[in-house]
Design a protein around this motif. Structure first.
Motif, PDB file in Angstrom:
ATOM      1  N   ILE A 233       3.098   0.219 -12.399  1.00  0.00           N
ATOM      2  CA  ILE A 233       2.541  -0.819 -11.540  1.00  0.00           C
ATOM      3  C   ILE A 233       1.092  -0.498 -11.209  1.00  0.00           C
ATOM      4  CG2 ILE A 233       2.805  -1.977  -9.305  1.00  0.00           C
ATOM      5  CD1 ILE A 233       5.789  -1.322  -9.621  1.00  0.00           C
ATOM      6  N   SER A 234       0.228  -1.473 -11.405  1.00  0.00           N
ATOM      7  CA  SER A 234      -1.186  -1.162 -11.178  1.00  0.00           C
ATOM      8  C   SER A 234      -1.423  -0.926  -9.692  1.00  0.00           C
ATOM      9  CB  SER A 234      -2.083  -2.270 -11.725  1.00  0.00           C
ATOM     10  OG  SER A 234      -2.152  -3.310 -10.800  1.00  0.00           O
ATOM     11  N   GLY A 235      -2.272   0.051  -9.421  1.00  0.00           N
ATOM     12  CA  GLY A 235      -2.558   0.378  -8.022  1.00  0.00           C
ATOM     13  C   GLY A 235      -1.692   1.500  -7.493  1.00  0.00           C
ATOM     14  N   SER A 236      -0.719   1.949  -8.305  1.00  0.00           N
ATOM     15  CA  SER A 236       0.073   3.102  -7.846  1.00  0.00           C
ATOM     16  C   SER A 236      -0.703   4.379  -8.209  1.00  0.00           C
ATOM     17  CB  SER A 236       1.458   3.099  -8.498  1.00  0.00           C
ATOM     18  OG  SER A 236       1.315   3.285  -9.881  1.00  0.00           O
ATOM     19  N   PRO A 237      -0.462   5.490  -7.511  1.00  0.00           N
ATOM     20  CA  PRO A 237      -1.260   6.681  -7.796  1.00  0.00           C
ATOM     21  C   PRO A 237      -1.015   7.213  -9.202  1.00  0.00           C
ATOM     22  CG  PRO A 237       0.420   7.116  -6.114  1.00  0.00           C
ATOM     23  CD  PRO A 237       0.515   5.676  -6.449  1.00  0.00           C
TER      24      PRO A 237
ATOM     25  N   SER B  90       8.043   6.154  -4.849  1.00  0.00           N
ATOM     26  CA  SER B  90       8.900   4.974  -4.748  1.00  0.00           C
ATOM     27  C   SER B  90       7.983   3.767  -4.564  1.00  0.00           C
ATOM     28  CB  SER B  90       9.842   5.123  -3.548  1.00  0.00           C
ATOM     29  OG  SER B  90       9.098   5.042  -2.344  1.00  0.00           O
ATOM     30  N   GLY B  91       8.560   2.568  -4.451  1.00  0.00           N
ATOM     31  CA  GLY B  91       7.735   1.358  -4.318  1.00  0.00           C
ATOM     32  C   GLY B  91       7.886   0.690  -2.962  1.00  0.00           C
ATOM     33  N   ILE B  92       8.504   1.390  -2.025  1.00  0.00           N
ATOM     34  CA  ILE B  92       8.712   0.827  -0.678  1.00  0.00           C
ATOM     35  C   ILE B  92       8.265   1.858   0.350  1.00  0.00           C
ATOM     36  CG2 ILE B  92      10.627  -0.718  -1.326  1.00  0.00           C
ATOM     37  CD1 ILE B  92      12.566   1.474  -0.286  1.00  0.00           C
ATOM     38  N   THR B  93       8.264   1.451   1.616  1.00  0.00           N
ATOM     39  CA  THR B  93       7.777   2.384   2.621  1.00  0.00           C
ATOM     40  C   THR B  93       8.904   2.859   3.542  1.00  0.00           C
ATOM     41  OG1 THR B  93       5.971   2.761   4.184  1.00  0.00           O
ATOM     42  CG2 THR B  93       7.058   0.612   4.315  1.00  0.00           C
ATOM     43  N   GLN B  94       8.555   3.487   4.653  1.00  0.00           N
ATOM     44  CA  GLN B  94       9.526   4.001   5.631  1.00  0.00           C
ATOM     45  C   GLN B  94       8.891   3.893   7.018  1.00  0.00           C
ATOM     46  OE1 GLN B  94      10.815   8.053   4.914  1.00  0.00           O
ATOM     47  NE2 GLN B  94      12.955   7.465   4.751  1.00  0.00           N
ATOM     48  N   PRO B  95       9.629   4.105   8.113  1.00  0.00           N
ATOM     49  CA  PRO B  95       9.036   3.896   9.430  1.00  0.00           C
ATOM     50  C   PRO B  95       7.652   4.555   9.596  1.00  0.00           C
ATOM     51  CG  PRO B  95      11.360   4.224   9.677  1.00  0.00           C
ATOM     52  CD  PRO B  95      11.047   4.456   8.216  1.00  0.00           C
TER      53      PRO B  95
ATOM     54  N   TRP C 212      -0.932   4.054  -2.214  1.00  0.00           N
ATOM     55  CA  TRP C 212      -1.269   3.095  -3.278  1.00  0.00           C
ATOM     56  C   TRP C 212      -2.633   2.476  -2.973  1.00  0.00           C
ATOM     57  CZ3 TRP C 212       3.107  -0.025  -6.011  1.00  0.00           C
ATOM     58  CH2 TRP C 212       4.170   0.824  -6.310  1.00  0.00           C
ATOM     59  N   ASP C 213      -3.260   1.891  -4.000  1.00  0.00           N
ATOM     60  CA  ASP C 213      -4.578   1.272  -3.793  1.00  0.00           C
ATOM     61  C   ASP C 213      -4.533   0.191  -2.724  1.00  0.00           C
ATOM     62  OD1 ASP C 213      -5.556   2.879  -5.707  1.00  0.00           O
ATOM     63  OD2 ASP C 213      -5.833   1.322  -7.247  1.00  0.00           O
ATOM     64  N   ASN C 214      -3.385  -0.463  -2.599  1.00  0.00           N
ATOM     65  CA  ASN C 214      -3.296  -1.543  -1.593  1.00  0.00           C
ATOM     66  C   ASN C 214      -3.067  -0.993  -0.180  1.00  0.00           C
ATOM     67  OD1 ASN C 214      -0.634  -0.763  -1.621  1.00  0.00           O
ATOM     68  ND2 ASN C 214       0.167  -2.654  -2.508  1.00  0.00           N
TER      69      ASN C 214
END
Ligand code: GLC
Length: 444
Positions: free
Chosen positions: A96-100, A106-111, A68-70
């Motif tokens: 959502i702005s800033g998403s590819p 998805s909108g969350i991350t992982q380890p 994502w942009d962020n």
């Protein structure tokens, strides 16, 4: 020394990885997991580098498609599927702005294992290729760790805050389920529980069409996970917006995630040095702070660390595989590492015939076959082995490696295994099992 048919394990691993290759990335397993996952691709690349280093580099580059942009690297990048319900619909990431723009995620991350995987793959590339690869990966990973510390470390402690159990990768680990039961059990889930209609709802579950239901999580737990995900979606997956909730939301400082983050912070600094890229000073400050903060999660007498519930600032002493992962972090003391090894090698608790179980046998919620509630997984074994070797516990590390290879030799590349009988469980032809078995073979 236990005898393992190394040729057979190699063949199983190679066939699995080839079968799951979708060009530039590897899906975890055909029927159950047809998309790209963050930590799966990291583990896959660690094994794949022994077969084809360039393809392993591509595996990691593919993860950048989803950034994502962020700076966030999402836990899933969806593959479009013809004639099937679109799995990405529950996330609505494109709104959502800033998403590819080219892929749905998805909108969350992982380890955050990207630095580790990048460094392992880079070792196998020749000079020019290596430099090119690192010049692409390192800035992106710095942006990712910046996102973790800007967006998920509200108090500047260096410990990342997680908003969903899926971010830990240990989806139904008992620690998370007890948190979710407290917070994400709306009226309708209570009704499902009370009226015992979960059998009916189970008819719509895709996972238990391919894997027996006693090897997957309970339906009401799955509903709670989805409830927490929908709540996040309403807040555009933004921590600051979740904070403004009038109701509570799942928020934990996960020990396993932060242990992985700390080790990867260290590797990232090393990679950046190799290619003369500067890591921002404030970020280095957080990396340092993180090491001190980890000790706040530890019991000073037993040396054992746990996760912290963020809302209540309570340390929850729920023993799972997570409590062994500070070995991987490398930031606990040698004495604490010894305390963990003493606990891990107790035959009534963790040192079962096929170690290391995702939940200790003595825990009331131990369930030999159920997902992250008891089975042995090769990815957590890999992290523990890597940590044990760095702390000098070679004998224990060798035992875990040999038993892991035995599992694959006798049951194939299954998703997870019974720590007691060794029975293969979950999805068939699972990529990280194959990849990490290969890495164990090469580094025996
Ligand atoms: C399951 C696991 C998670 C993994 C995913 C894809 O959800 O819990 O850790 O990344 O499957 O294999």
């Amino acid at each position: 020394m236990i005898e393992v048919d190394e040729d057979l394990v190699f063949k199983i691993a190679q066939d699995t990885l080839q079968g799951n290759d979708s060009g530039a990335w590897t899906i975890p397993s055909k029927k159950l997991y047809p998309h790209q996952w963050l930590w799966d691709s990291c583990f896959t690349a660690i094994g794949l580098r022994h077969l084809d280093p360039k393809r392993a580099a591509t595996e990691l580059r593919s993860l950048l498609r989803g950034q994502w942009d962020n700076g966030m690297i999402p836990h899933m990048i969806f593959s479009p599927q013809k004639w099937k319900i679109d799995d990405s619909r529950i996330w609505q990431s494109h709104k959502i702005s800033g998403s590819p723009t080219n892929v749905r995620t998805s909108g969350i991350t992982q380890p955050p294992l990207m630095a580790e995987a990048t460094s392992r793959v880079a070792e196998m590339l020749d000079g020019v290729e290596r430099k090119k690869f690192l010049m692409e990966m390192v800035p992106a990973i710095i942006r990712y760790h910046q996102w973790l510390y800007w967006n998920r470390d509200p108090k500047g402690t260096g410990l990342a805050l997680l908003l969903h159990p899926w971010e830990t990768g240990l989806d139904n680990s008992p620690s998370w389920m007890s948190e979710l039961r407290k917070i994400h059990t709306p009226f309708w889930i209570k009704v499902v529980d009370l009226m015992r209609v979960d059998r009916l709802i189970s008819l719509f579950r895709r996972d238990i069409k391919t894997v027996p239901s006693d090897q997957r999580m309970k339906t009401s737990d799955l509903l709670r996970l989805h409830h927490a995900q929908q709540d996040l979606r309403r807040h555009d997956y933004e921590m600051q917006r979740v904070f403004t909730n009038t109701h509570r939301h799942f928020m934990v400082e996960s020990l396993s995630f932060n242990s992985i983050l700390m080790r990867n912070n260290e590797i990232l600094v090393d990679l950046a040095n190799q290619v003369d890229i500067e890591v921002p000073k404030w970020l280095l400050g957080r990396f340092k702070k993180a090491k001190e903060s980890l000790q706040q999660l530890c019991n000073p007498v037993t040396g054992i660390c746990y996760h912290r519930n963020y809302d209540e600032q309570v340390i929850e002493e729920v023993p799972t595989i997570s409590i062994l992962l500070p070995l991987y972090s490398g930031v606990i003391t040698q004495h604490q590492a010894q305390q963990l090894v003493n606990l891990m090698t107790n035959e009534n608790i963790y040192w079962l015939p096929y170690p290391v179980p995702s939940v200790p046998k003595t825990a009331e919620y131990f369930d030999e076959k159920r997902y992250w509630q008891g089975p042995t997984w090769l990815n957590t074994n890999w992290l523990i082995v890597d940590g044990l070797r760095r702390y000098g516990f070679q004998k224990e590390a060798d035992h875990i490696v040999e038993q892991s290879l035995k599992l694959v030799e006798s049951s194939g590349s299954k998703e997870y295994f019974s720590p007691i009988s060794g029975e293969g469980l979950g999805a068939d032809n699972f990529s990280w099992t194959a990849a990490l078995a290969l890495d164990f073979l090469k580094n025996k």
